[in-house]
Design a protein around this motif. Structure first.
Motif, PDB file in Angstrom:
ATOM      1  N   LEU A   1      65.913 -39.783  21.966  1.00 53.95           N
ATOM      2  CA  LEU A   1      66.167 -38.350  21.814  1.00 53.95           C
ATOM      3  C   LEU A   1      65.664 -37.832  20.475  1.00 53.95           C
ATOM      4  CD1 LEU A   1      69.744 -38.160  23.340  1.00 53.95           C
ATOM      5  CD2 LEU A   1      67.809 -36.762  24.076  1.00 53.95           C
ATOM      6  N   PHE A   2      65.885 -38.617  19.431  1.00 53.97           N
ATOM      7  CA  PHE A   2      65.438 -38.225  18.094  1.00 53.97           C
ATOM      8  C   PHE A   2      63.921 -38.038  18.076  1.00 53.97           C
ATOM      9  CE2 PHE A   2      64.194 -39.708  13.709  1.00 53.97           C
ATOM     10  CZ  PHE A   2      64.594 -38.555  13.051  1.00 53.97           C
ATOM     11  N   ASP A   3      63.193 -39.004  18.650  1.00 52.34           N
ATOM     12  CA  ASP A   3      61.730 -38.902  18.711  1.00 52.34           C
ATOM     13  C   ASP A   3      61.290 -37.746  19.615  1.00 52.34           C
ATOM     14  OD1 ASP A   3      61.547 -41.081  17.036  1.00 52.34           O
ATOM     15  OD2 ASP A   3      61.228 -42.529  18.659  1.00 52.34           O
ATOM     16  N   ARG A   4      62.019 -37.519  20.703  1.00 49.46           N
ATOM     17  CA  ARG A   4      61.698 -36.426  21.624  1.00 49.46           C
ATOM     18  C   ARG A   4      61.832 -35.071  20.922  1.00 49.46           C
ATOM     19  NH1 ARG A   4      60.286 -32.868  24.384  1.00 49.46           N
ATOM     20  NH2 ARG A   4      60.792 -32.372  26.537  1.00 49.46           N
ATOM     21  N   LEU A   5      62.886 -34.892  20.155  1.00 49.38           N
ATOM     22  CA  LEU A   5      63.096 -33.639  19.430  1.00 49.38           C
ATOM     23  C   LEU A   5      62.026 -33.437  18.356  1.00 49.38           C
ATOM     24  CD1 LEU A   5      66.962 -33.899  19.098  1.00 49.38           C
ATOM     25  CD2 LEU A   5      65.738 -32.138  20.390  1.00 49.38           C
ATOM     26  N   ARG A   6      61.707 -34.493  17.645  1.00 46.52           N
ATOM     27  CA  ARG A   6      60.690 -34.380  16.593  1.00 46.52           C
ATOM     28  C   ARG A   6      59.331 -34.052  17.186  1.00 46.52           C
ATOM     29  NH1 ARG A   6      60.179 -39.440  13.411  1.00 46.52           N
ATOM     30  NH2 ARG A   6      59.225 -38.184  11.793  1.00 46.52           N
ATOM     31  N   SER A   7      59.025 -34.606  18.358  1.00 49.47           N
ATOM     32  CA  SER A   7      57.729 -34.325  18.990  1.00 49.47           C
ATOM     33  C   SER A   7      57.632 -32.870  19.432  1.00 49.47           C
ATOM     34  CB  SER A   7      57.511 -35.248  20.194  1.00 49.47           C
ATOM     35  OG  SER A   7      58.404 -34.928  21.258  1.00 49.47           O
ATOM     36  N   ALA A   8      58.779 -32.217  19.621  1.00 50.69           N
ATOM     37  CA  ALA A   8      58.797 -30.806  19.996  1.00 50.69           C
ATOM     38  C   ALA A   8      58.851 -29.898  18.775  1.00 50.69           C
ATOM     39  CB  ALA A   8      59.995 -30.525  20.904  1.00 50.69           C
ATOM     40  N   GLY A   9      58.748 -30.489  17.585  1.00 52.71           N
ATOM     41  CA  GLY A   9      58.762 -29.710  16.358  1.00 52.71           C
ATOM     42  C   GLY A   9      60.140 -29.370  15.846  1.00 52.71           C
ATOM     43  N   LEU A  10      61.170 -29.971  16.448  1.00 50.94           N
ATOM     44  CA  LEU A  10      62.555 -29.736  16.015  1.00 50.94           C
ATOM     45  C   LEU A  10      62.950 -30.865  15.069  1.00 50.94           C
ATOM     46  CD1 LEU A  10      63.896 -28.739  19.539  1.00 50.94           C
ATOM     47  CD2 LEU A  10      63.318 -27.196  17.660  1.00 50.94           C
ATOM     48  N   ASP A  11      62.643 -30.670  13.787  1.00 50.46           N
ATOM     49  CA  ASP A  11      62.774 -31.778  12.844  1.00 50.46           C
ATOM     50  C   ASP A  11      64.098 -31.798  12.085  1.00 50.46           C
ATOM     51  OD1 ASP A  11      62.211 -29.475  11.497  1.00 50.46           O
ATOM     52  OD2 ASP A  11      60.641 -30.309  10.226  1.00 50.46           O
ATOM     53  N   GLN A  12      64.919 -30.762  12.222  1.00 45.25           N
ATOM     54  CA  GLN A  12      66.223 -30.763  11.567  1.00 45.25           C
ATOM     55  C   GLN A  12      67.266 -31.259  12.568  1.00 45.25           C
ATOM     56  OE1 GLN A  12      66.515 -30.352   8.428  1.00 45.25           O
ATOM     57  NE2 GLN A  12      64.499 -29.522   7.992  1.00 45.25           N
ATOM     58  N   VAL A  13      67.426 -32.568  12.632  1.00 45.75           N
ATOM     59  CA  VAL A  13      68.317 -33.192  13.615  1.00 45.75           C
ATOM     60  C   VAL A  13      69.470 -33.865  12.881  1.00 45.75           C
ATOM     61  CG1 VAL A  13      68.491 -34.926  15.442  1.00 45.75           C
ATOM     62  CG2 VAL A  13      66.383 -33.599  15.178  1.00 45.75           C
ATOM     63  N   THR A  14      70.677 -33.599  13.343  1.00 44.04           N
ATOM     64  CA  THR A  14      71.860 -34.242  12.772  1.00 44.04           C
ATOM     65  C   THR A  14      72.393 -35.260  13.756  1.00 44.04           C
ATOM     66  OG1 THR A  14      72.458 -32.265  11.490  1.00 44.04           O
ATOM     67  CG2 THR A  14      74.198 -33.863  11.907  1.00 44.04           C
ATOM     68  N   LEU A  15      72.564 -36.495  13.309  1.00 44.13           N
ATOM     69  CA  LEU A  15      73.127 -37.556  14.140  1.00 44.13           C
ATOM     70  C   LEU A  15      74.601 -37.740  13.799  1.00 44.13           C
ATOM     71  CD1 LEU A  15      70.319 -40.292  13.891  1.00 44.13           C
ATOM     72  CD2 LEU A  15      70.507 -38.384  15.510  1.00 44.13           C
TER      73      LEU A  15
ATOM     74  N   MET B   1      76.479 -44.299  18.113  1.00 48.25           N
ATOM     75  CA  MET B   1      77.145 -45.583  18.252  1.00 48.25           C
ATOM     76  C   MET B   1      76.092 -46.673  18.455  1.00 48.25           C
ATOM     77  SD  MET B   1      80.389 -44.685  20.721  1.00 48.25           S
ATOM     78  CE  MET B   1      80.453 -42.968  21.232  1.00 48.25           C
ATOM     79  N   PRO B   2      76.377 -47.874  18.010  1.00 52.14           N
ATOM     80  CA  PRO B   2      75.369 -48.932  18.186  1.00 52.14           C
ATOM     81  C   PRO B   2      75.016 -49.170  19.651  1.00 52.14           C
ATOM     82  CG  PRO B   2      77.484 -49.834  17.444  1.00 52.14           C
ATOM     83  CD  PRO B   2      77.562 -48.350  17.286  1.00 52.14           C
ATOM     84  N   GLU B   3      75.986 -48.991  20.557  1.00 51.88           N
ATOM     85  CA  GLU B   3      75.719 -49.234  21.973  1.00 51.88           C
ATOM     86  C   GLU B   3      74.860 -48.150  22.612  1.00 51.88           C
ATOM     87  OE1 GLU B   3      80.207 -48.105  21.800  1.00 51.88           O
ATOM     88  OE2 GLU B   3      78.669 -48.928  20.457  1.00 51.88           O
ATOM     89  N   THR B   4      74.681 -47.031  21.941  1.00 54.71           N
ATOM     90  CA  THR B   4      73.814 -45.961  22.471  1.00 54.71           C
ATOM     91  C   THR B   4      72.654 -45.678  21.527  1.00 54.71           C
ATOM     92  OG1 THR B   4      75.214 -44.260  21.444  1.00 54.71           O
ATOM     93  CG2 THR B   4      75.708 -44.855  23.724  1.00 54.71           C
ATOM     94  N   LEU B   5      72.340 -46.631  20.673  1.00 50.76           N
ATOM     95  CA  LEU B   5      71.328 -46.395  19.646  1.00 50.76           C
ATOM     96  C   LEU B   5      69.930 -46.229  20.229  1.00 50.76           C
ATOM     97  CD1 LEU B   5      71.348 -46.026  16.612  1.00 50.76           C
ATOM     98  CD2 LEU B   5      70.858 -48.466  16.344  1.00 50.76           C
ATOM     99  N   SER B   6      69.606 -46.975  21.290  1.00 52.47           N
ATOM    100  CA  SER B   6      68.260 -46.847  21.875  1.00 52.47           C
ATOM    101  C   SER B   6      68.067 -45.463  22.493  1.00 52.47           C
ATOM    102  CB  SER B   6      68.032 -47.943  22.923  1.00 52.47           C
ATOM    103  OG  SER B   6      68.975 -47.844  23.982  1.00 52.47           O
ATOM    104  N   GLN B   7      69.095 -44.939  23.171  1.00 50.44           N
ATOM    105  CA  GLN B   7      69.010 -43.593  23.730  1.00 50.44           C
ATOM    106  C   GLN B   7      68.907 -42.546  22.616  1.00 50.44           C
ATOM    107  OE1 GLN B   7      71.307 -46.019  24.544  1.00 50.44           O
ATOM    108  NE2 GLN B   7      72.409 -45.396  26.397  1.00 50.44           N
ATOM    109  N   THR B   8      69.654 -42.780  21.534  1.00 55.43           N
ATOM    110  CA  THR B   8      69.629 -41.857  20.399  1.00 55.43           C
ATOM    111  C   THR B   8      68.247 -41.832  19.764  1.00 55.43           C
ATOM    112  OG1 THR B   8      71.976 -42.271  19.963  1.00 55.43           O
ATOM    113  CG2 THR B   8      70.684 -41.305  18.172  1.00 55.43           C
ATOM    114  N   ARG B   9      67.639 -42.993  19.599  1.00 52.08           N
ATOM    115  CA  ARG B   9      66.277 -43.065  19.043  1.00 52.08           C
ATOM    116  C   ARG B   9      65.296 -42.311  19.931  1.00 52.08           C
ATOM    117  NH1 ARG B   9      62.646 -43.076  15.140  1.00 52.08           N
ATOM    118  NH2 ARG B   9      63.586 -44.794  13.986  1.00 52.08           N
TER     119      ARG B   9
END
Length: 220
Positions: free
Chosen positions: A11-25, A1-9
């Motif tokens: 989390l997305f970067d956190r997962l990618r930094s851990a090597g978990l690159d297949q993320v579904t939003l 949701m647009p109101e939670t977009l900063s938190q989503t970003r």
């Protein structure tokens, strides 16, 4: 949701930094999406995020029927949109959700996830007539192309009170035990989970790494 977009970003970067690159939003189209928030969503898609349909408003104004009342009190509160609709209304909502991605030049995957994983009263045959192919519920993923339901374990971390912390922790332990070491596990993360009661468990799971899969591979 647009109101939670900063938190989503984050989390997305956190997962990618851990090597978990297949993320579904999971994207809720009916919220107040600005041009800037659409640009941010498009950028995450370009960086590898798969975008899935996730209802329309993620909220209902009316609780319909006993089943919906029980579901609302025990699980979903006021987010299970599908439970307030009949099959015709569910079909229309899913179609409208898919159309929004096209209208905003956003790539959309084959996956649709009803809010609270509650699909409502609609048949597999009717779902197969919608633009989405895969539908996720608590138990697993339905592939309408062949009508098969692939069961898989799921863990979640949206625990904003003591009862939810305890119940989610027990649910997660049971699901991980059932899945074992080799079976895929769906990890459901909500935007504020890193600030809630099971945040340490979520951090440990992310840092444990592993191989991430797309829903297409999971369904296959």
């Amino acid at each position: 949701m647009p109101e939670t977009l900063s938190q989503t970003r984050f989390l997305f970067d956190r997962l990618r930094s851990a090597g978990l690159d297949q993320v579904t939003l999971l994207v809720v189209p009916g919220r107040q999406w600005s041009d800037e928030s659409l640009v941010e969503l498009r950028q995450m898609a370009e960086q590898g995020a798969m975008l899935a349909g996730h209802g329309w408003n993620h909220r209902v104004d009316t609780i319909r029927g006993l089943k919906h009342q029980l579901h609302s009190r025990l699980i979903s509160r006021d987010v299970a949109e599908h439970l307030a609709l009949d099959a015709k209304g569910i079909h229309a909502l899913v179609e409208r959700c898919h159309d929004w991605f096209t209208q905003n030049q956003l790539p959309v995957s084959e996956l649709y996830v009803p809010p609270a994983w509650a699909m409502g009263s609609i048949s597999v045959k009717e779902l197969a007539k919608t633009p989405f192919r895969l539908f996720e519920t608590f138990g697993g993923v339905l592939d309408t192309q062949d009508g098969r339901f692939r069961r898989s374990a799921m863990v979640g971390f949206e625990a904003d009170n003591l009862l939810r912390v305890v119940s989610c922790a027990v649910w997660n332990r049971l699901n991980l035990a059932v899945a074992g070491y080799d079976a895929p596990v769906r990890v459901a993360i909500h935007p504020n989970d890193l600030s809630l009661g099971l945040s340490r468990s979520l951090e440990r799971l992310i840092d444990s790494g592993g191989r991430s899969l797309t829903y297409g591979l999971l369904a296959a």
